[in-house]
Design a protein around this motif. Structure first.
Motif, short mmCIF file in Angstrom:
data_model
loop_
_atom_site.label_atom_id
_atom_site.label_comp_id
_atom_site.label_asym_id
_atom_site.label_seq_id
_atom_site.Cartn_x
_atom_site.Cartn_y
_atom_site.Cartn_z
N ASP A 1 0.82 -1.22 0.00
CA ASP A 1 0.00 0.00 0.00
C ASP A 1 0.86 1.27 0.00
O ASP A 1 1.55 1.56 0.96
N ILE A 2 0.80 2.03 -1.12
CA ILE A 2 1.64 3.23 -1.23
C ILE A 2 0.99 4.46 -0.63
O ILE A 2 1.63 5.49 -0.49
N SER A 3 -0.29 4.36 -0.21
CA SER A 3 -0.97 5.54 0.34
C SER A 3 -0.37 5.97 1.68
O SER A 3 -0.42 7.15 2.03
N GLU A 4 0.19 5.04 2.44
CA GLU A 4 0.80 5.39 3.73
C GLU A 4 2.23 4.84 3.80
O GLU A 4 2.68 4.37 4.84
N ASP B 1 6.96 7.82 -0.56
CA ASP B 1 6.87 9.30 -0.59
C ASP B 1 8.25 9.92 -0.69
O ASP B 1 8.47 10.86 -1.45
N ASP B 2 9.18 9.40 0.09
CA ASP B 2 10.55 9.93 0.09
C ASP B 2 11.21 9.72 -1.28
O ASP B 2 11.87 10.62 -1.81
N ALA B 3 11.03 8.55 -1.85
CA ALA B 3 11.62 8.26 -3.17
C ALA B 3 10.99 9.13 -4.25
O ALA B 3 11.68 9.62 -5.15
N LYS B 4 9.68 9.37 -4.18
CA LYS B 4 9.01 10.25 -5.16
C LYS B 4 9.53 11.69 -5.02
O LYS B 4 9.75 12.37 -6.03
N ASN B 5 9.75 12.13 -3.79
CA ASN B 5 10.30 13.48 -3.58
C ASN B 5 11.71 13.59 -4.15
O ASN B 5 12.07 14.58 -4.77
#
Length: 172
Positions: free
Chosen positions: A42-45, A50-54
């Motif tokens: 689950d990528i929502s939490e 999130d860190d890798a996308k940033n």
């Protein structure tokens, strides 16, 4: 119209090297981080995701910035630098008229400014850079600083690496 980036030949090479690294290695590293983070479910939490996308957004933004800087680069060639007038890319030795301390700087565009380098690389837009740009050896300039006005005398102007080149010639 895009803003010109004033660079020395050495500065252009550094930007090109960074761009090459980001395109060839860093993108792959970030893609691998994303793949691992997605495998956690689950990528929502998912803070890893999130860190890798940033990081991916930062890398892609830096790539665009570097491409724009390189595309709009105005290169200062060593041959454009005279030995008696302060110009971009030159090394300049100045003397504080009050303390008689001498400092040596390389005057560069804002992109290459690095006060920790040896000699320090000061921006043409810094207070000292603005004051000495276009001045001749022997000129005394006033520099407005946070601690007040200081007077500096321009002692010498040379091309970057001129001592090294002279030493190389002497060694041969």
């Amino acid at each position: 119209m895009a803003e010109q980036t004033i660079l020395t030949e050495e500065g252009l090479k550094k930007l090109e090297d960074e761009l090459d690294y980001l395109r060839s290695e860093k993108r792959q590293q970030v893609a691998e981080r994303l793949k691992v983070a997605i495998s956690y479910g689950d990528i929502s939490e998912n803070s890893e995701y999130d860190d890798a996308k940033n990081e991916q957004a930062f890398v892609e933004g830096r790539i665009l910035t570097l491409e724009n800087m390189i595309r709009n680069a105005q290169i200062i060639k060593d041959t454009d630098i005279t030995k008696n007038v302060v110009s971009l890319g030159c090394k300049v030795k100045i003397e504080d008229m009050e303390t008689h301390d001498q400092e040596e700087y390389t005057v560069v565009g804002t992109t290459e400014a690095d006060p920790m380098a040896e000699p320090p690389r000061i921006s043409n837009e810094s207070p000292v850079g603005k004051a000495i740009l276009g001045q001749k050896v022997g000129a005394v300039v006033k520099v407005t600083t946070p601690i007040g006005e200081l007077d500096y005398k321009i002692v010498a102007v040379s091309r970057p690496g001129s001592k090294k080149k002279a030493a190389d010639k002497a060694a041969k």
